[in-house]
Design a protein around this motif. Structure first.
Motif, short mmCIF file in Angstrom:
data_model
loop_
_atom_site.label_atom_id
_atom_site.label_comp_id
_atom_site.label_asym_id
_atom_site.label_seq_id
_atom_site.Cartn_x
_atom_site.Cartn_y
_atom_site.Cartn_z
N GLY A 11 -17.03 -19.21 -33.23
CA GLY A 11 -18.20 -19.17 -32.35
C GLY A 11 -19.15 -18.07 -32.82
O GLY A 11 -19.53 -18.00 -33.97
N HIS A 17 -23.54 -20.68 -35.13
CA HIS A 17 -22.50 -20.88 -34.12
C HIS A 17 -21.80 -22.22 -34.29
O HIS A 17 -20.56 -22.29 -34.34
N GLU A 18 -22.58 -23.31 -34.38
CA GLU A 18 -21.99 -24.65 -34.48
C GLU A 18 -21.19 -24.82 -35.77
O GLU A 18 -20.14 -25.47 -35.78
N LEU A 21 -17.76 -23.47 -35.36
CA LEU A 21 -16.86 -24.35 -34.62
C LEU A 21 -16.29 -25.44 -35.52
O LEU A 21 -15.10 -25.76 -35.45
N ARG A 45 -22.31 -17.56 -27.40
CA ARG A 45 -23.59 -17.17 -27.97
C ARG A 45 -24.08 -15.84 -27.39
O ARG A 45 -24.87 -15.13 -28.02
N THR A 67 -12.31 -27.05 -30.44
CA THR A 67 -13.67 -26.72 -30.87
C THR A 67 -14.60 -27.91 -30.68
O THR A 67 -15.76 -27.75 -30.32
N VAL A 71 -18.13 -28.11 -28.44
CA VAL A 71 -19.39 -28.66 -28.94
C VAL A 71 -19.89 -29.76 -28.01
O VAL A 71 -21.07 -29.85 -27.69
N GLY A 74 -20.54 -28.21 -24.25
CA GLY A 74 -21.50 -27.11 -24.28
C GLY A 74 -21.20 -25.96 -23.34
O GLY A 74 -22.05 -25.10 -23.13
N TYR A 256 -24.90 -29.78 -43.38
CA TYR A 256 -24.07 -30.12 -42.24
C TYR A 256 -24.50 -31.35 -41.44
O TYR A 256 -23.75 -31.82 -40.60
N CYS A 257 -25.70 -31.86 -41.68
CA CYS A 257 -26.22 -32.90 -40.78
C CYS A 257 -26.61 -34.20 -41.48
O CYS A 257 -27.25 -35.05 -40.87
#
Length: 361
Positions: A11, A17-18, A21, A45, A67, A71, A74, A256-257
């Motif tokens: 975290g 942060h994400e 996780l 956070r 984790t 996510v 939230g 990552y996306c």
């Protein structure tokens, strides 16, 4: 005597942060639970420390991914309870921080663990702080005779005083295009490519959202090359890999996306001589910042000249299924869970060596 109690810390307060996780989830799935008792410790956070299920004697049902739960919903309060980090030693024997960016990768959590006398995995306070600060690390790399691309340090005060003066300095020193990034951030968070003065203004503004110090680097049409290091006094480099980004450069989304659209070429298509040179430079850079435990070292290779430039060192590199660090060691013949166990062994090795020195003194 029971298994070692390993605290997986994830975290954190940074913009990554994400990513933390996701990395922690991968580590939790891979680590040998027959050898270690795992304790999941999340940091929100806002900086609150949360004991999540299976921490402090509690357990979770089946193999649910804590984790992923965080996510999805939230809310840390739905999955954990707040506690005082000063009490850590009552519950864990060893800490494995799996956090990226400020408040962890920069030496702060390492300092806390030193204060509460808990051995931990990864680089110490000095190496973590130096590697996190791109300006300081570049100065050390240059002092060690390692090649880095041309760069300028820009501060918030300088931008506030006169953005035009900053732009003129960058234009005279580096020209366009150039890359703008926060001095203390990872995972390519806050990075932009500027093609002209207006884009430079926007890039500076974006980077200042993450740090008061900014690095502006010359543009090099390059290949992005990485290797991984493990070791304390005698560090070793793994295989060398190349990133083939789905975007123009390997930014946060590409990492990552993009659903795996970015490709990792392991081993990189390089000559044996170039591969050996990169591994040697990586070990030299790691030693220059007093690295211990593990790290990933990133390079650029100019497509036109084949010149090699050291980019940066990441002292807590990503551990997701797309991440280069564990894949490089797998290519070198070391399985994921074995890499984690080696990191734990090195953390204990450093801890006992340091305490032995104290005893002698």
């Amino acid at each position: 005597m029971g298994n070692k109690r390993i605290g997986i810390i994830f975290g954190g307060k940074s913009g990554e942060h994400e990513v933390s996780l996701l990395s922690a989830a991968s580590v939790i799935r891979a680590i040998d639970k027959k050898k270690f008792d795992l304790f999941y410790i999340g940091i929100t956070r806002e900086g609150r420390w949360m004991a999540v299920p299976r921490v402090f004697g509690r357990d979770i049902d089946g193999d649910s991914d804590i984790t992923a739960d965080i996510v999805e919903n939230g809310s840390w309060e739905k999955v954990g309870t707040e506690f005082n980090p000063g009490d850590l030693k009552e519950y864990i024997d060893f800490a494995l921080p799996v956090m990226h960016g400020p408040y962890c990768e920069d030496g702060r959590i390492q300092g806390l663990l030193e204060m509460v006398d808990i051995p931990y995995g990864g680089c110490g306070v000095l190496a973590s702080a130096v590697a996190m600060d791109k300006a300081v690390s570049k100065e050390i790399f240059e002092k060690a005779g390692l090649p880095v691309c041309r760069w300028e340090l820009v501060t918030r005060a300088q931008v506030k005083d006169s953005t035009d003066d900053v732009a003129k300095r960058v234009e005279n020193s580096l020209g366009y295009p150039c890359f703008v990034k926060p001095a203390n951030m990872g995972s390519s968070v806050g990075i932009s490519k500027a093609l002209d003065r207006q884009q430079l203004r926007e890039a500076l503004k974006k980077a200042l959202e993450y740090d008061r110090r900014i690095i502006v680097e010359e543009f090099i049409d390059c290949r992005e090359i990485e290797t991984a290091i493990i070791g304390n006094d005698v560090p070793e480099a793994a295989a060398v890999g190349e990133i083939l980004p789905s975007a123009e450069f390997y930014d946060y989304n590409a990492k990552y996306c993009d659903g795996g659209a970015s490709k990792l070429c392991i081993p990189a298509r390089l000559s044996e001589e170039t591969t050996d040179r990169i591994r040697e430079m990586a070990v030299k850079a790691y030693s220059a910042i007093d690295g211990e435990g593990y790290a990933r070292v990133d390079f650029f290779i100019d497509k036109k000249t084949d010149s090699i430039y050291l980019n940066e060192i990441n002292t807590i590199p990503g551990f997701t299924k797309y991440s280069m660090f564990p894949l490089l060691w797998e290519a070198a013949g070391v399985k994921y869970h074995e890499t984690i166990e080696r990191i734990i062994e090195l953390g204990y090795e450093r801890y006992y060596a340091k305490n032995s020195r104290k005893t002698v003194l």
